[in-house]
Design an enzyme around this catalytic site. Sequence first.
Site, PDB file in Angstrom:
ATOM      1  N   CYS A  53       2.324 -19.526  -0.930  1.00  0.00           N
ATOM      2  CA  CYS A  53       0.908 -19.118  -0.968  1.00  0.00           C
ATOM      3  C   CYS A  53      -0.043 -20.299  -1.101  1.00  0.00           C
ATOM      4  O   CYS A  53      -1.255 -20.123  -0.993  1.00  0.00           O
ATOM      5  CB  CYS A  53       0.680 -18.134  -2.105  1.00  0.00           C
ATOM      6  SG  CYS A  53       1.788 -16.732  -2.018  1.00  0.00           S
TER       7      CYS A  53
ATOM      8  N   HIS B 138      -6.333 -17.950  -3.878  1.00  0.00           N
ATOM      9  CA  HIS B 138      -5.291 -17.132  -3.266  1.00  0.00           C
ATOM     10  C   HIS B 138      -5.419 -15.698  -3.785  1.00  0.00           C
ATOM     11  O   HIS B 138      -5.593 -15.471  -4.991  1.00  0.00           O
ATOM     12  CB  HIS B 138      -3.918 -17.722  -3.607  1.00  0.00           C
ATOM     13  CG  HIS B 138      -2.794 -16.817  -3.256  1.00  0.00           C
ATOM     14  ND1 HIS B 138      -2.669 -16.251  -2.010  1.00  0.00           N
ATOM     15  CD2 HIS B 138      -1.754 -16.340  -4.000  1.00  0.00           C
ATOM     16  CE1 HIS B 138      -1.601 -15.476  -2.005  1.00  0.00           C
ATOM     17  NE2 HIS B 138      -1.030 -15.512  -3.191  1.00  0.00           N
TER      18      HIS B 138
ATOM     19  N   ASN C  55      -1.562  -9.239  -0.707  1.00  0.00           N
ATOM     20  CA  ASN C  55      -1.280 -10.678  -0.791  1.00  0.00           C
ATOM     21  C   ASN C  55      -0.694 -11.123   0.552  1.00  0.00           C
ATOM     22  O   ASN C  55       0.426 -10.765   0.890  1.00  0.00           O
ATOM     23  CB  ASN C  55      -0.295 -10.905  -1.943  1.00  0.00           C
ATOM     24  CG  ASN C  55       0.148 -12.344  -2.088  1.00  0.00           C
ATOM     25  OD1 ASN C  55      -0.053 -13.166  -1.196  1.00  0.00           O
ATOM     26  ND2 ASN C  55       0.778 -12.644  -3.216  1.00  0.00           N
TER      27      ASN C  55
HETATM   28  N1  ACO Z   1       4.665   1.443  -9.092  1.00  0.00           N
HETATM   29  C1  ACO Z   1       4.870   2.009 -10.287  1.00  0.00           C
HETATM   30  N2  ACO Z   1       5.443   1.368 -11.321  1.00  0.00           N
HETATM   31  C2  ACO Z   1       5.834   0.098 -11.115  1.00  0.00           C
HETATM   32  C3  ACO Z   1       5.662  -0.547  -9.872  1.00  0.00           C
HETATM   33  C4  ACO Z   1       5.039   0.184  -8.841  1.00  0.00           C
HETATM   34  N3  ACO Z   1       4.809  -0.353  -7.622  1.00  0.00           N
HETATM   35  N4  ACO Z   1       6.145  -1.810  -9.970  1.00  0.00           N
HETATM   36  C5  ACO Z   1       6.608  -1.961 -11.218  1.00  0.00           C
HETATM   37  N5  ACO Z   1       6.421  -0.807 -11.921  1.00  0.00           N
HETATM   38  C6  ACO Z   1       6.766  -0.520 -13.307  1.00  0.00           C
HETATM   39  C7  ACO Z   1       7.907  -1.386 -13.794  1.00  0.00           C
HETATM   40  O1  ACO Z   1       9.140  -0.808 -13.452  1.00  0.00           O
HETATM   41  C8  ACO Z   1       7.657  -1.401 -15.273  1.00  0.00           C
HETATM   42  O2  ACO Z   1       8.142  -0.180 -15.805  1.00  0.00           O
HETATM   43  P1  ACO Z   1       8.896  -0.172 -17.226  1.00  0.00           P
HETATM   44  O3  ACO Z   1       7.871  -0.636 -18.213  1.00  0.00           O
HETATM   45  O4  ACO Z   1       9.283   1.261 -17.380  1.00  0.00           O
HETATM   46  O5  ACO Z   1      10.039  -1.120 -17.088  1.00  0.00           O
HETATM   47  C9  ACO Z   1       6.122  -1.360 -15.397  1.00  0.00           C
HETATM   48  O6  ACO Z   1       5.646  -0.868 -14.129  1.00  0.00           O
HETATM   49  C10 ACO Z   1       5.495  -2.698 -15.696  1.00  0.00           C
HETATM   50  O7  ACO Z   1       6.026  -3.677 -14.795  1.00  0.00           O
HETATM   51  P2  ACO Z   1       5.590  -5.168 -14.873  1.00  0.00           P
HETATM   52  O8  ACO Z   1       6.309  -5.966 -13.820  1.00  0.00           O
HETATM   53  O9  ACO Z   1       5.673  -5.664 -16.298  1.00  0.00           O
HETATM   54  O10 ACO Z   1       4.052  -5.060 -14.476  1.00  0.00           O
HETATM   55  P3  ACO Z   1       2.912  -6.135 -14.599  1.00  0.00           P
HETATM   56  O11 ACO Z   1       1.808  -5.573 -15.380  1.00  0.00           O
HETATM   57  O12 ACO Z   1       3.424  -7.522 -14.970  1.00  0.00           O
HETATM   58  O13 ACO Z   1       2.407  -6.225 -13.086  1.00  0.00           O
HETATM   59  C11 ACO Z   1       2.581  -7.634 -11.146  1.00  0.00           C
HETATM   60  C12 ACO Z   1       3.295  -6.680 -12.067  1.00  0.00           C
HETATM   61  C13 ACO Z   1       1.445  -6.898 -10.473  1.00  0.00           C
HETATM   62  C14 ACO Z   1       3.569  -8.135 -10.085  1.00  0.00           C
HETATM   63  C15 ACO Z   1       2.014  -8.821 -11.940  1.00  0.00           C
HETATM   64  O14 ACO Z   1       3.004  -9.370 -12.765  1.00  0.00           O
HETATM   65  C16 ACO Z   1       1.482  -9.917 -11.044  1.00  0.00           C
HETATM   66  O15 ACO Z   1       0.495  -9.745 -10.353  1.00  0.00           O
HETATM   67  N6  ACO Z   1       2.081 -11.094 -11.084  1.00  0.00           N
HETATM   68  C17 ACO Z   1       1.628 -12.206 -10.248  1.00  0.00           C
HETATM   69  C18 ACO Z   1       2.117 -12.079  -8.858  1.00  0.00           C
HETATM   70  C19 ACO Z   1       1.521 -13.193  -8.048  1.00  0.00           C
HETATM   71  O16 ACO Z   1       0.464 -13.707  -8.352  1.00  0.00           O
HETATM   72  N7  ACO Z   1       2.169 -13.621  -7.021  1.00  0.00           N
HETATM   73  C20 ACO Z   1       1.576 -14.725  -6.279  1.00  0.00           C
HETATM   74  C21 ACO Z   1       2.526 -15.566  -5.776  1.00  0.00           C
HETATM   75  S1  ACO Z   1       3.203 -14.804  -4.409  1.00  0.00           S
HETATM   76  C22 ACO Z   1       3.713 -16.023  -3.348  1.00  0.00           C
HETATM   77  O17 ACO Z   1       3.749 -17.191  -3.633  1.00  0.00           O
HETATM   78  C23 ACO Z   1       4.217 -15.499  -2.036  1.00  0.00           C
END
Ligand code: ACO
Length: 322
Positions: A113, A247, A277
Amino acid sequence: MSRFAQIISSARYVPEKVVTNEDLTKLMDTSDEWIRSRTGIKERHVVTDENTSDLCVIVAEQLLSKSGILAEQLDFILVATMSPDYTSPSVACQVQGLIGAKNAMAFDISAACSGFVYGVSIAEKFIRTGSSYGLVIGGETLSKLLNWEDRSTAVLFGDGAAGVLLEASETPSIQKEKIAADGTRNQALTAGFHENNSPFYGEKSESSYCLSMVGRDIFDFALRDVVANIKEVVGDELDSIDYFLLHQANERIIEKISKKLKVPREKFLTNMDRYGNTSAASIPILFDEAVETGKIQLGSKQKVVFTGYGGGLTWGSILLTL
Ligand code: ACO
């Protein structure tokens, strides 16, 4: 004559098919509410019959026609991508051949990214040392790298391409930059592992072709390293920046970064609600939309910051006067 890189045109192209959060609920156990509240994403574009090179060729052709530069005048074509059609040829070489840029060198940049920011930084070095015109394009078809049964990643990404045409100018445009990497954290985001099926190779790897991400680690990295990076590049000039183009991974990350920097949220342009993204394509898509709506005007002397961060880990910011 001093030679500096100046952006003289921008362009974007996204595939026609739109996949909404609601559409995804038919494929996996997720909800519009979860995706919107955690990421800000409402829909994304996904290819049905195009590959990364197809998207990038359309962008390259638009860049040439908008700027009036001929393909033969290009000295370089850089494509930032983590989802190329092939390992070889590069997408950049495919574009070079298809648009007839016979005088341009061409290669891909693999910096996930952060790829577009890496690309603009490299382009400016080529221009300083004699190149007159070049393209930097970010293009991705991440849909082919996703495990469409994994709700934790499949809902986050989209396909698209965008880029800029740079020319040599006597006026400095890039004021400051800091590009970085930390390979010790490379497992935070992996994608595209190539299995070795040679008859001489005995090991079976646990790595996967599909994108896998430790979301929380990337989130924390964005708030710590990326904020420090922006501060290092912008220094005391935070108030004088017209727009920050970060990004587009997650709305919450942008909100938290704006608070940490004490910069009004309105100065951070966003569009991940409509694209998800798109990795290396996200900053140039955002830039081209802002140029199209007149928010950003090329040649206006507005100050903008491009900031990329992602797999590698890689990150970096560039402060430009347009
Ligand atoms: N729908 C419903 N529930 C979901 C989903 C979904 N799509 N995905 C995960 N969950 C659930 C999980 O199973 C978990 O359930 P549990 O508590 O029962 O285990 C709960 O939601 C929380 O999951 P987390 O992964 O802790 O959620 P978080 O609040 O951290 O959000 C996210 C996840 C959106 C991915 C966040 O961590 C994020 O944005 N991280 C940064 C990603 C990023 O910036 N990437 C950029 C680089 S990408 C690149 O370089 C190509």
